[in-house]
Design a protein around this motif. Structure first.
Motif, PDB file in Angstrom:
ATOM      1  N   PHE A 144      -4.264   0.861  -6.216  1.00  0.00           N
ATOM      2  CA  PHE A 144      -4.248   1.372  -5.544  1.00  0.00           C
ATOM      3  C   PHE A 144      -5.471   0.489  -4.502  1.00  0.00           C
ATOM      4  CE2 PHE A 144      -6.403   4.845  -2.370  1.00  0.00           C
ATOM      5  CZ  PHE A 144      -4.393   5.039  -2.136  1.00  0.00           C
ATOM      6  N   ALA A 145      -6.881   0.721  -5.007  1.00  0.00           N
ATOM      7  CA  ALA A 145      -8.176   0.182  -4.194  1.00  0.00           C
ATOM      8  C   ALA A 145      -7.480  -1.198  -3.965  1.00  0.00           C
ATOM      9  CB  ALA A 145      -9.657  -0.008  -5.269  1.00  0.00           C
ATOM     10  N   MET A 146      -7.296  -2.175  -4.418  1.00  0.00           N
ATOM     11  CA  MET A 146      -6.980  -3.227  -3.489  1.00  0.00           C
ATOM     12  C   MET A 146      -5.907  -3.610  -3.041  1.00  0.00           C
ATOM     13  SD  MET A 146      -6.819  -5.524  -6.908  1.00  0.00           S
ATOM     14  CE  MET A 146      -6.221  -6.857  -6.509  1.00  0.00           C
ATOM     15  N   ALA A 147      -4.453  -2.906  -3.026  1.00  0.00           N
ATOM     16  CA  ALA A 147      -3.187  -2.100  -1.957  1.00  0.00           C
ATOM     17  C   ALA A 147      -4.148  -2.019  -0.649  1.00  0.00           C
ATOM     18  CB  ALA A 147      -2.621  -1.246  -2.555  1.00  0.00           C
ATOM     19  N   TYR A 148      -5.132  -0.921  -0.884  1.00  0.00           N
ATOM     20  CA  TYR A 148      -5.758  -0.550   0.278  1.00  0.00           C
ATOM     21  C   TYR A 148      -6.729  -1.236   0.775  1.00  0.00           C
ATOM     22  CZ  TYR A 148      -8.845   2.621   3.422  1.00  0.00           C
ATOM     23  OH  TYR A 148      -9.717   2.748   4.412  1.00  0.00           O
ATOM     24  N   SER A 149      -7.170  -2.280   0.466  1.00  0.00           N
ATOM     25  CA  SER A 149      -8.293  -3.141   0.981  1.00  0.00           C
ATOM     26  C   SER A 149      -7.670  -4.383   1.603  1.00  0.00           C
ATOM     27  CB  SER A 149      -9.272  -3.595   0.011  1.00  0.00           C
ATOM     28  OG  SER A 149     -10.108  -2.636  -0.789  1.00  0.00           O
ATOM     29  N   PHE A 150      -6.836  -4.855   1.357  1.00  0.00           N
ATOM     30  CA  PHE A 150      -6.243  -5.561   1.240  1.00  0.00           C
ATOM     31  C   PHE A 150      -4.687  -4.669   2.732  1.00  0.00           C
ATOM     32  CE2 PHE A 150      -6.810  -8.053  -3.068  1.00  0.00           C
ATOM     33  CZ  PHE A 150      -6.577  -9.818  -1.782  1.00  0.00           C
ATOM     34  N   LEU A 174     -16.508   2.588  -8.068  1.00  0.00           N
ATOM     35  CA  LEU A 174     -16.937   2.724  -6.725  1.00  0.00           C
ATOM     36  C   LEU A 174     -17.390   2.169  -5.591  1.00  0.00           C
ATOM     37  CD1 LEU A 174     -15.952   7.333  -6.128  1.00  0.00           C
ATOM     38  CD2 LEU A 174     -14.336   5.542  -5.516  1.00  0.00           C
ATOM     39  N   PRO A 175     -19.097   1.924  -6.141  1.00  0.00           N
ATOM     40  CA  PRO A 175     -19.775   1.587  -5.709  1.00  0.00           C
ATOM     41  C   PRO A 175     -19.107  -0.482  -5.748  1.00  0.00           C
ATOM     42  CG  PRO A 175     -20.916   2.320  -6.465  1.00  0.00           C
ATOM     43  CD  PRO A 175     -19.764   2.208  -7.710  1.00  0.00           C
ATOM     44  N   LEU A 176     -18.269  -0.642  -5.953  1.00  0.00           N
ATOM     45  CA  LEU A 176     -17.613  -1.867  -6.158  1.00  0.00           C
ATOM     46  C   LEU A 176     -16.790  -2.229  -5.171  1.00  0.00           C
ATOM     47  CD1 LEU A 176     -17.371  -2.911 -10.234  1.00  0.00           C
ATOM     48  CD2 LEU A 176     -19.673  -3.783  -7.937  1.00  0.00           C
ATOM     49  N   LEU A 177     -16.143  -1.461  -4.173  1.00  0.00           N
ATOM     50  CA  LEU A 177     -14.887  -1.615  -3.480  1.00  0.00           C
ATOM     51  C   LEU A 177     -15.598  -1.814  -2.740  1.00  0.00           C
ATOM     52  CD1 LEU A 177     -12.571   1.609  -5.390  1.00  0.00           C
ATOM     53  CD2 LEU A 177     -12.489  -1.115  -5.210  1.00  0.00           C
ATOM     54  N   SER A 178     -16.462  -1.084  -1.425  1.00  0.00           N
ATOM     55  CA  SER A 178     -16.949  -1.763  -0.300  1.00  0.00           C
ATOM     56  C   SER A 178     -17.208  -2.634  -0.011  1.00  0.00           C
ATOM     57  CB  SER A 178     -17.932  -0.231  -0.423  1.00  0.00           C
ATOM     58  OG  SER A 178     -18.368  -0.358   1.311  1.00  0.00           O
ATOM     59  N   PHE A 237       0.512  -1.028  -0.105  1.00  0.00           N
ATOM     60  CA  PHE A 237       0.109  -0.176   0.456  1.00  0.00           C
ATOM     61  C   PHE A 237       0.970   1.465  -0.218  1.00  0.00           C
ATOM     62  CE2 PHE A 237      -1.679   3.423   2.183  1.00  0.00           C
ATOM     63  CZ  PHE A 237      -3.408   3.934   1.686  1.00  0.00           C
ATOM     64  N   VAL A 238       1.788   1.216   0.461  1.00  0.00           N
ATOM     65  CA  VAL A 238       2.892   2.420   0.878  1.00  0.00           C
ATOM     66  C   VAL A 238       3.499   2.632  -0.420  1.00  0.00           C
ATOM     67  CG1 VAL A 238       4.621   3.146   2.242  1.00  0.00           C
ATOM     68  CG2 VAL A 238       3.260   2.034   3.414  1.00  0.00           C
ATOM     69  N   GLU A 239       4.318   1.577  -0.852  1.00  0.00           N
ATOM     70  CA  GLU A 239       4.413   1.595  -2.274  1.00  0.00           C
ATOM     71  C   GLU A 239       3.267   2.690  -3.539  1.00  0.00           C
ATOM     72  OE1 GLU A 239       5.145   0.128  -5.891  1.00  0.00           O
ATOM     73  OE2 GLU A 239       3.631  -0.962  -4.458  1.00  0.00           O
ATOM     74  N   SER A 240       2.592   1.665  -3.751  1.00  0.00           N
ATOM     75  CA  SER A 240       1.461   2.337  -4.605  1.00  0.00           C
ATOM     76  C   SER A 240       0.614   3.622  -4.219  1.00  0.00           C
ATOM     77  CB  SER A 240       0.150   1.553  -5.199  1.00  0.00           C
ATOM     78  OG  SER A 240      -0.505   1.502  -3.116  1.00  0.00           O
ATOM     79  N   VAL A 241       1.001   4.419  -3.188  1.00  0.00           N
ATOM     80  CA  VAL A 241       0.704   5.536  -2.570  1.00  0.00           C
ATOM     81  C   VAL A 241       1.277   6.672  -3.780  1.00  0.00           C
ATOM     82  CG1 VAL A 241       0.524   7.224  -1.463  1.00  0.00           C
ATOM     83  CG2 VAL A 241      -0.026   5.257  -0.988  1.00  0.00           C
ATOM     84  N   TRP A 287     -13.593  -9.046  -7.379  1.00  0.00           N
ATOM     85  CA  TRP A 287     -12.141  -8.259  -7.779  1.00  0.00           C
ATOM     86  C   TRP A 287     -11.961  -8.898  -9.181  1.00  0.00           C
ATOM     87  CZ3 TRP A 287     -10.070  -4.222  -5.994  1.00  0.00           C
ATOM     88  CH2 TRP A 287     -10.717  -3.707  -4.828  1.00  0.00           C
ATOM     89  N   SER A 288     -12.628  -9.875  -9.625  1.00  0.00           N
ATOM     90  CA  SER A 288     -12.112  -9.977 -11.170  1.00  0.00           C
ATOM     91  C   SER A 288     -14.134  -8.904 -11.706  1.00  0.00           C
ATOM     92  CB  SER A 288     -12.681 -11.809 -11.686  1.00  0.00           C
ATOM     93  OG  SER A 288     -13.952 -11.862 -10.929  1.00  0.00           O
ATOM     94  N   LEU A 289     -14.658  -9.490 -11.152  1.00  0.00           N
ATOM     95  CA  LEU A 289     -16.044  -8.329 -11.398  1.00  0.00           C
ATOM     96  C   LEU A 289     -15.761  -7.067 -12.057  1.00  0.00           C
ATOM     97  CD1 LEU A 289     -18.909  -7.974 -12.038  1.00  0.00           C
ATOM     98  CD2 LEU A 289     -19.304  -7.636  -9.645  1.00  0.00           C
ATOM     99  N   ILE A 290     -14.593  -6.335 -10.469  1.00  0.00           N
ATOM    100  CA  ILE A 290     -13.901  -4.850 -10.916  1.00  0.00           C
ATOM    101  C   ILE A 290     -12.979  -4.767 -12.127  1.00  0.00           C
ATOM    102  CG2 ILE A 290     -13.048  -3.415  -9.486  1.00  0.00           C
ATOM    103  CD1 ILE A 290     -13.556  -3.936  -7.222  1.00  0.00           C
TER     104      ILE A 290
END
Length: 631
Positions: free
Chosen positions: A309-315, A188-192, A144-148, A253-256
């Motif tokens: 970035f969204a994946m890195a934040y989620s994990f 965005l609605p799929l990220l939650s 996550f820190v690297e992807s910012v 994530w495959s849907l995204i």
């Protein structure tokens, strides 16, 4: 900070109030590296985004048969190609540096926390969770820190490209800008739900890791009771739950991913169709259409970085939350401790700035006079282990009303950790031997008064040295050069125990606390170790938790602990003859045989002539018989 400069001289004080705050603190702690990565990433993406402009210039030059225009286009492509190469190389270099340095900072913080809390860490946090945080969680936090920085470069470039397209070709540029905004809002609605599924997966994977770590730690016990299959079934179920959670997360994530491919494709088709209509009407030139097409194709790249970035934040969010929970733990202070030991303890700060004097625990009433060998008999091994940890400066809790242990009238929980560790050394009943040579094992901070050879002799390690000397051809007959495997697995339990004792003796602390240091050796060796321990530690304060008569008879003072409190103290022979319950614990007699009261006996039931001090009690015939048997 560069990788070659690791480890950090000081990893800093983390903001562990929450996982998000910890991630923000970690990002700010390496702001220079983040800014460098942002700059190189922006250069790389701007150069890639500008390539369609060079292509458009070349198309226009070819359409107008302009040789000068083709030369300009070729030069521009060469410059942009060089910028793309340098920017991509340096972006990768700085991003990986940010990843590794962030992971190293977290590792140092966790190591510092484990050192500060000592054995109390695994009482407050599951051992498996500590393992999970220090392994897989560190990688996700670093990701996550690297992807910012790459996300920031992608965001700046996307906004810049959309603005430039709007200026360059208002109709198509406006269409592209609206389309990109729709793409972002559609994802965005799929990220939650994706984040929630990632959290559930991380929790189940952590549970499986904890179960595996706990099972491995207790494998010998499990084999002894035939419980391998039971725990294997538990781990198998936990593993399958983690697998199913991972599949559910991957589906989201495959849907995204599908949305990220479908909608940009539709946008690209729409722009080409609409642009072709404009070109046929003569409202845009062919070169302008090529430029817009190339810019739209480029925008698919930063959109993928948005998803990453969204994946890195989620994990990383649950990982950061777990790390923050461990880092938020604090070394408890005793609050109510005072300089008054309650049993004649004296206050003395010593000549080297550290506390010296009597060791006193107000919670249990245990007193270990300075310079003497004190043995502690406690019928509950778990209670003995907790008491030993508290004597080392851990366990005071003002919130629970548990005062700190005092050394020379000074509360150990209130002094700097380095000072407390220098003053008191606690060796638990299952000491760890690190891999390396025997010389490295005994190379510990010490006063220099006890040499490794003296410590090995005192711990009766002669047979261990002979075995190590013959363990390999590279030792040259020198046991100090022999290698010890991780946790000393190549040695027997008694050999490991004696080597750990030798290591503690070499350290020669002001106060040495030993929890069952001879439980795995035979009686003859145990007697020699007890006598040597008394000799080597002469003039130093030593506390030994043991119920062995061979050790107790050589102690200057014995304290009998029941239900967490000292109910009697004196010499071994005094307590043996005057306290039936003590005799029952030491001689393994039943309550009826020993004449001890029932299990609900309290301190008030101990005979009045055996107070918790050095008062001499009468010695009965049973005591003489026992001493003759153990002589």
């Amino acid at each position: 900070m560069q990788i070659r400069d690791l480890p950090y001289p000081d990893p800093g004080v983390p903001d562990a109030r929450s996982g998000i705050r910890f991630l923000v603190w970690l990002w700010r702690s390496q702001l220079d590296g983040q800014l460098r990565s942002l700059a190189w990433g922006t250069l790389h993406m701007v150069a890639v985004a500008a390539l369609p402009i060079a292509v458009g210039v070349a198309v226009e030059a070819a359409a107008t048969r302009s040789g000068e225009g083709l030369v300009r286009a070729g030069g521009l492509m060469a410059v942009l190609g060089l910028a793309v190469t340098v920017g991509d190389t340096m972006l990768h270099r700085t991003a990986i540096t940010n990843w590794i340095t962030a992971a190293a900072r977290v590792q140092q913080l966790l190591a510092r926390q484990a050192t500060a809390l000592g054995a109390t860490l695994t009482r407050r946090v599951a051992a498996g969770e500590v393992v999970a945080v220090s392994t897989g969680d560190i990688e996700k936090i670093g990701w996550f820190v690297e992807s910012v920085s790459r996300f920031g470069a992608a965001l700046l470039t996307t906004v810049g490209v959309c603005a430039a397209l709007t200026v360059y070709e208002p109709v198509l540029g406006g269409m592209v800008s609206v389309g990109v905004l729709v793409l972002v809002l559609a994802v965005l609605p799929l990220l939650s739900p994706a984040t929630r599924r990632a959290d559930a997966q991380r929790a189940k994977a952590g549970r499986a890791t904890e179960l595996a770590a706990d099972t491995v730690a207790g494998l010998r016990v499990l084999r002894g009771i035939g419980g391998e299959e039971l725990f294997l079934d538990r781990y198998r179920r936990a593993s399958q739950e983690a697998r199913r959670a991972a599949v559910r997360t991957a589906r989201m994530w495959s849907l995204i991913d599908a949305v990220q491919v479908l909608l940009p494709g539709l946008l690209l088709i729409s722009v080409v169709w609409f642009g072709a209509r404009l070109a046929l009407d003569g409202r845009v030139a062919a070169g302008e259409l090529v430029t817009v097409y190339g810019a739209v194709a480029f925008l698919l790249f930063p959109l993928r970085l948005f998803q990453e970035f969204a994946m890195a934040y989620s994990f990383s969010r649950p990982s950061a939350k777990r790390a923050a929970r461990v880092l938020a733990l604090r070394r408890e202070t005793g609050g109510g401790a005072t300089a008054d030991t309650g049993e004649g303890g004296r206050e003395d700060t010593g000549g080297n700035g550290g506390p010296h004097g009597d060791l006193y625990d107000p919670a249990s009433g245990l007193l270990a006079p300075a310079g003497r060998l004190t043995a502690v008999v406690c019928g509950d091994p778990d209670l003995a282990g907790r008491l030993a940890e508290r004597l080392g400066g851990h366990g005071g809790d003002a919130a629970e009303g548990t005062p700190s242990v005092l050394l020379g009238g000074v509360a150990l929980d209130e002094v700097p950790l380095e000072t407390a560790r220098t003053a008191v050394l606690v060796q638990d009943k299952d000491p760890v031997l690190l891999s390396g040579t025997l010389r490295e094992l005994l190379d510990v901070p010490s006063s220099g008064k006890v040499t490794p050879r003296q410590a090995l002799d005192a711990a009766q390690c002669g047979d261990v040295l002979d075995a190590l000397a013959q363990s390999g051809t590279d030792t040259g007959g020198d046991p100090m050069r022999a290698r010890i495997t991780e946790r000393g697995r190549s040695l027997s339990g008694g050999q490991r125990q004696r080597l750990a004792l030798a290591r503690s003796l070499v350290a020669d602390p002001e106060v040495l606390v030993l929890d069952e240091p001879t439980s795995a050796v035979d009686s003859h060796t145990e007697a020699r170790v007890a006598e040597a321990l008394r000799r080597v530690r002469a003039g130093r304060t030593t506390v030994v938790f043991s119920s062995s008569p061979l050790v107790l008879d050589r102690a200057d003072r014995v304290a009998f602990v029941r239900n967490g409190e000292v109910v009697a103290a004196g010499t071994h022979r005094e307590l043996l003859s005057g306290v039936p319950e003590y005799r029952a614990v030491v001689t393994r007699e039943t309550d009826v045989e020993a004449g001890a009261p029932a299990d609900d006996t309290t301190a008030a039931d101990i005979p009045a002539d055996i107070p918790a001090d050095d008062t001499v009690a009468a010695r009965g015939p049973r005591h003489r018989e026992h001493m003759e048997e153990t002589a």
